[in-house]
Write an enzyme that holds these catalytic residues in place. Structure first.
Site, PDB file in Angstrom:
ATOM      1  CG  ASP A 178      -1.787  -1.249   1.297  1.00  0.00           C
ATOM      2  OD1 ASP A 178      -2.311  -1.658   0.255  1.00  0.00           O
ATOM      3  OD2 ASP A 178      -1.871  -1.834   2.398  1.00  0.00           O
ATOM      4  CD  GLU A 179       4.805  -0.368  -0.221  1.00  0.00           C
ATOM      5  OE1 GLU A 179       4.004  -0.718  -1.127  1.00  0.00           O
ATOM      6  OE2 GLU A 179       5.436  -1.174   0.486  1.00  0.00           O
TER       7      GLU A 179
ATOM      8  CE  LYS B  90       2.872  -2.460  -4.654  1.00  0.00           C
ATOM      9  NZ  LYS B  90       2.713  -2.314  -3.208  1.00  0.00           N
TER      10      LYS B  90
ATOM     11  CE  LYS C  23       0.699  10.444  -8.268  1.00  0.00           C
ATOM     12  NZ  LYS C  23       0.641  11.694  -7.536  1.00  0.00           N
TER      13      LYS C  23
ATOM     14  N   GLY D 283      -4.487  -4.924  -4.770  1.00  0.00           N
ATOM     15  CA  GLY D 283      -5.600  -4.225  -5.402  1.00  0.00           C
ATOM     16  C   GLY D 283      -5.416  -2.740  -5.400  1.00  0.00           C
ATOM     17  CG  HIS D 284      -3.961  -0.612  -8.013  1.00  0.00           C
ATOM     18  ND1 HIS D 284      -2.780  -1.298  -7.877  1.00  0.00           N
ATOM     19  CD2 HIS D 284      -4.296  -0.676  -9.308  1.00  0.00           C
ATOM     20  CE1 HIS D 284      -2.440  -1.769  -9.034  1.00  0.00           C
ATOM     21  NE2 HIS D 284      -3.319  -1.407  -9.926  1.00  0.00           N
TER      22      HIS D 284
ATOM     23  NE  ARG E 107       7.649 -31.196  -4.514  1.00  0.00           N
ATOM     24  CZ  ARG E 107       8.756 -31.741  -4.015  1.00  0.00           C
ATOM     25  NH1 ARG E 107       9.824 -31.861  -4.776  1.00  0.00           N
ATOM     26  NH2 ARG E 107       8.798 -32.173  -2.791  1.00  0.00           N
TER      27      ARG E 107
ATOM     28  CD  GLN F  15       0.758  -8.953  -2.142  1.00  0.00           C
ATOM     29  OE1 GLN F  15       1.507  -9.628  -2.800  1.00  0.00           O
ATOM     30  NE2 GLN F  15      -0.498  -8.772  -2.464  1.00  0.00           N
TER      31      GLN F  15
ATOM     32  CB  THR G 212       1.841 -12.113   1.203  1.00  0.00           C
ATOM     33  OG1 THR G 212       0.878 -12.807   0.395  1.00  0.00           O
ATOM     34  CG2 THR G 212       3.014 -11.656   0.356  1.00  0.00           C
TER      35      THR G 212
ATOM     36  CB  VAL H  42      -8.275  -6.369  -1.136  1.00  0.00           C
ATOM     37  CG1 VAL H  42      -8.878  -7.764  -1.165  1.00  0.00           C
ATOM     38  CG2 VAL H  42      -7.389  -6.152  -2.353  1.00  0.00           C
ATOM     39  CB  THR H  43     -10.003  -6.485   3.422  1.00  0.00           C
ATOM     40  OG1 THR H  43      -8.963  -5.593   3.846  1.00  0.00           O
ATOM     41  CG2 THR H  43      -9.376  -7.736   2.841  1.00  0.00           C
ATOM     42  N   GLY H  44     -11.163  -3.342   2.796  1.00  0.00           N
ATOM     43  CA  GLY H  44     -11.762  -2.178   3.457  1.00  0.00           C
ATOM     44  C   GLY H  44     -11.288  -1.997   4.890  1.00  0.00           C
TER      45      GLY H  44
ATOM     46  CE  LYS I 244      -1.936   7.595   0.280  1.00  0.00           C
ATOM     47  NZ  LYS I 244      -2.811   6.788   1.109  1.00  0.00           N
TER      48      LYS I 244
HETATM   49  P1  IMP Z   1      -2.392 -12.884   2.375  1.00  0.00           P
HETATM   50  O1  IMP Z   1      -1.508 -12.334   1.300  1.00  0.00           O
HETATM   51  O2  IMP Z   1      -3.860 -12.712   2.083  1.00  0.00           O
HETATM   52  O3  IMP Z   1      -2.033 -14.283   2.756  1.00  0.00           O
HETATM   53  O4  IMP Z   1      -2.135 -11.998   3.703  1.00  0.00           O
HETATM   54  C1  IMP Z   1      -0.903 -12.055   4.411  1.00  0.00           C
HETATM   55  C2  IMP Z   1      -0.532 -10.693   4.952  1.00  0.00           C
HETATM   56  O5  IMP Z   1      -0.206  -9.827   3.860  1.00  0.00           O
HETATM   57  C3  IMP Z   1      -1.640  -9.978   5.711  1.00  0.00           C
HETATM   58  O6  IMP Z   1      -1.061  -9.204   6.747  1.00  0.00           O
HETATM   59  C4  IMP Z   1      -2.248  -9.063   4.681  1.00  0.00           C
HETATM   60  O7  IMP Z   1      -2.882  -7.953   5.275  1.00  0.00           O
HETATM   61  C5  IMP Z   1      -1.015  -8.657   3.915  1.00  0.00           C
HETATM   62  N1  IMP Z   1      -1.304  -8.250   2.537  1.00  0.00           N
HETATM   63  C6  IMP Z   1      -1.590  -9.034   1.487  1.00  0.00           C
HETATM   64  N2  IMP Z   1      -1.794  -8.306   0.385  1.00  0.00           N
HETATM   65  C7  IMP Z   1      -1.594  -7.028   0.731  1.00  0.00           C
HETATM   66  C8  IMP Z   1      -1.619  -5.794   0.006  1.00  0.00           C
HETATM   67  O8  IMP Z   1      -1.842  -5.737  -1.212  1.00  0.00           O
HETATM   68  N3  IMP Z   1      -1.349  -4.669   0.735  1.00  0.00           N
HETATM   69  C9  IMP Z   1      -1.056  -4.718   2.065  1.00  0.00           C
HETATM   70  N4  IMP Z   1      -1.019  -5.836   2.765  1.00  0.00           N
HETATM   71  C10 IMP Z   1      -1.283  -6.980   2.109  1.00  0.00           C
END
Ligand code: IMP
Length: 450
Positions: free
Chosen positions: A13-14, A16, A18, A40-41, A143, A234, A249, A310-312, A341
Site C-alpha cells: 500500500d505504498e 505503487k 499511481k 488491489g488498487h 507440488r 504487496q 504473504t 481489497v478488504t476495506g 503521500k
Molecule cells: P495474504 O496475502 O492474504 O495471505 O495476507 C498475508 C498478509 O499480507 C496480511 O497481513 C495481509 O494484510 C497482507 N497483505 C496481502 N496483500 C496485501 C496488500 O496488497 N497490501 C497490504 N497488505 C497486504
C-alpha cells in the site's frame, strides 16, 4: 531500452498503483510477478472507478500489453470477473493480455482453507486478506496444485484428486470444529471432485485465449528492444523469505521475485524503482515498531485515506521506519525512489523518523530476524520540524517548503538512492518528476514526458 522493476519498500500500500500508472507510457508492456487478488488498487478510467486486483492497471493504457506471470496465483473466477468489469467500462484487451500457463490456479477450496485456518489461529491470526493466497502457494511448493495449463489437461481429474487428498481432510477437520462456512448449493463445491472438474473445464474454455508461455513472450519482447515494467504487489516486508515472518504473504514480493516470477533472467533487468510512503502503514497482524495508536495515527489514517482496497480494513499507521526502509534498500538495490503521500504530513507540527530499534539495552540499525525481537523493539526517533504548508501543486523540488525538502534529502542520504518522484496528491499531475536526475531517464528509457 530499460526493463524496470517496481517494488514496495514497506508493508504494501505504498501507492505503487499511481506510480505505475504514471510511468506506464514509457514502457511497452507490464508484467505482474507474484501475488494474486490479495493486491488491489482502485483505478479511474474516464469518469468510472473500479478495482483491479490481478490485471495490471497498464491495461487501461491503449496499446499496452499486460502479462500475469508464472509467479502469480490466479483465481479464474476473479480474473474473469475483472475482465467483465473492464469490458463493461469499454476497455478492449484483445491481443494485449496474457496469463502464464505456469501460474498456479487458486481454487475455492484454498479460500475455504485460508479462512478456516485464520479462525483456528484465533488471537494469533495473520490477518490475511481471506483470498486463499497462502494455501494456493502451498499447493505449488508442495507440488500437488494445479497450474493454469492443467485446467484443460487430460489428467485434470488426477490433479484435482491430488489437491483433494491433501486439502480435503484438513477442511473436514476444520468443518468438524465449525470453522468452515456453509457452501452454497450450486457453487463449485470445495470438496466435490466432479463439481470442481466441471468448473475447471468451464474456466479452461474461457481462459484459453489468454493462456501463453509468457516467459517466451516476455523474452522475445526484450530481444525486440521493447521496454518492460515488472510490477510487484504487496511490499518488501511482506516477502515470504525476507519479511516479518510469519506475518507475511506467501510470495517473493522483493525485486528478485521479478526474475523467478516471470522467467526473465536477472541479467535482462536494468533497474529497480522502490516505492516508499512518507510514513508507514500495515494491514493485518504482525510487528510494527513505529505504529501510532494515538491521535496522530488516526490523523494519518483519515488524511491518508488508509483503508484497504481489497478488504476495506483500516490500516495501522505510524512514522517512517528507516530501519525497515534501509533493509528494503539492501534487499532490492533500489536505483531510485518514488516518495508517496508526502502531502499527508503537510499539517503536522513535528515529524518523527525512526533511525534505530532499541532492544534489550542496545540500539539496532538492522532489522532483526527473531520474531520476539521485532515485537519487543522500541523505536529510536529523530524529531524534525513539520512544514505546515501545503505541498499540493509542487512541480519541482524547489517548490516544496524547506522542511519538506530536508525530509526528502534525509531519505536520500539514509537510503543512498535518489528520490526520483515525489507524490503530493492522488492525481497524476500531483507529482514532482526529477527530470534533472539521469536515473529517471535511464529507468524510463527517456520516454517519460514532463
Ligand atoms: P495474504 O496475502 O492474504 O495471505 O495476507 C498475508 C498478509 O499480507 C496480511 O497481513 C495481509 O494484510 C497482507 N497483505 C496481502 N496483500 C496485501 C496488500 O496488497 N497490501 C497490504 N497488505 C497486504
Amino acid at each position: 531500452m530499460a526493463n524496470t522493476v517496481i517494488v514496495g519498500m514497506q508493508w504494501g500500500d505504498e501507492g505503487k498503483g499511481k506510480i505505475v500508472d504514471l510511468i506506464c507510457p514509457a514502457f511497452d508492456a507490464v508484467a505482474r510477478y507474484q501475488g494474486g487478488h490479495n493486491a488491489g488498487h482502485t483505478v479511474r478510467f474516464g469518469d468510472r472507478h473500479f478495482s483491479l486486483r490481478l490485471i495490471p492497471s497498464g491495461i487501461l493504457h491503449e496499446g499496452m500489453s499486460c502479462v500475469l506471470g508464472n509467479g502469480m496465483v490466479v483465481a479464474p473466477d476473479a480474473f474473469l470477473g475483472e475482465l467483465e468489469e473492464l469490458r463493461g467500462a469499454g476497455v478492449d484487451e484483445t491481443g494485449r493480455l496474457s496469463v502464464s500457463n505456469r501460474a498456479t490456479v487458486l481454487l475455492p477450496l484454498h479460500v475455504a482453507l485460508d479462512r478456516a485456518r485464520e479462525r483456528a489461529r484465533g488471537a494469533a491470526a495473520i490477518g490475511t486478506t481471506s483470498r486463499g493466497i497462502g494455501p494456493a502457494y502451498e499447493s505449488k511448493v508442495a507440488r500437488y496444485g494445479l497450474r493454469m495449463v492443467d485446467l484443460a489437461a487430460p489428467d485434470l481429474e488426477d490433479r484435482i484428486a491430488a489437491s483433494l487428498d491433501v486439502v480435503g481432510p484438513q477442511l473436514q477437520a476444520h468443518a468438524a470444529a465449525g470453522r468452515v462456512e456453509e457452501v452454497e448449493a450450486g457453487e463449485a463445491s470445495e470438496t466435490d471432485p466432479a463439481a470442481l472438474a466441471d468448473a475447471c473445464r468451464a474456466w479452461a474454455e474461457r481462459l484459453a485465449p489468454y493462456l501463453a508461455d509468457t516467459e517466451h513472450l516476455l523474452n522475445g519482447w526484450i530481444r525486440d528492444g521493447k521496454s518492460l515494467l515488472f510490477e510487484g504487489a504487496q511490499g518488501t516486508l511482506l516477502d515470504v523469505d525476507h519479511g516479518t515472518f510469519p506475518y507475511v504473504t506467501s510470495s517473493s514480493s522483493t525485486a528478485g521475485g521479478a526474475a523467478t516470477g516471470t522467467g526473465v533472467p536477472p541479467t535482462a533487468i536494468d533497474g529497480v524503482i522502490g516505492i516508499l510512503k512518507a510514513y508507514t502503514t500495515r494491514v493485518g497482524a504482525g510487528p510494527f515498531t513505529t505504529e501510532l495508536e494515538d491521535d496522530t495515527g488516526e490523523y494519518l489514517r483519515q488524511r491518508g485515506n488508509e483503508f484497504g482496497t481489497v478488504t476495506g480494513r483500516p490500516r495501522r499507521c505510524g512514522w517512517l521506519d528507516l530501519v525497515a526502509a534501509r533493509y528494503a534498500q539492501t534487499l532490492n538495490g533500489v536505483d531510485g525512489i518514488a516518495l508517496t503521500k508526502l502531502d499527508v504530513l503537510d499539517e503536522l507540527r513535528e515529524i518523527k523518523i525512526c533511525t534505530g530499534y532499541r532492544l534489550r539495552g542496545e540500539v539496532l540499525h538492522d532489522l532483526p530476524a527473531e520474531r520476539a525481537a521485532l515485537e519487543d523493539a522500541e523505536p529510536v526517533y529523530d524529531t524534525v520540524p513539520g512544514w505546515q504548508k501545503t505541498t499540493a501543486g509542487a512541480l519541482e523540488l524547489s517548490d516544496l517548503p524547506p522542511a519538506a525538502r530536508d525530509y526528502v534529502a534525509r531519505i536520500e542520504d539514509e537510503l543512498g538512492a535518489p528520490v526520483l518522484f515525489v507524490s503530493t496528491g492522488p492525481r497524476r499531475e500531483e507529482t514532482i518528476l526529477r527530470h534533472d536526475l539521469p536515473e529517471l531517464g535511464r529507468l524510463t528509457s527517456g520516454r517519460l514526458l514532463r
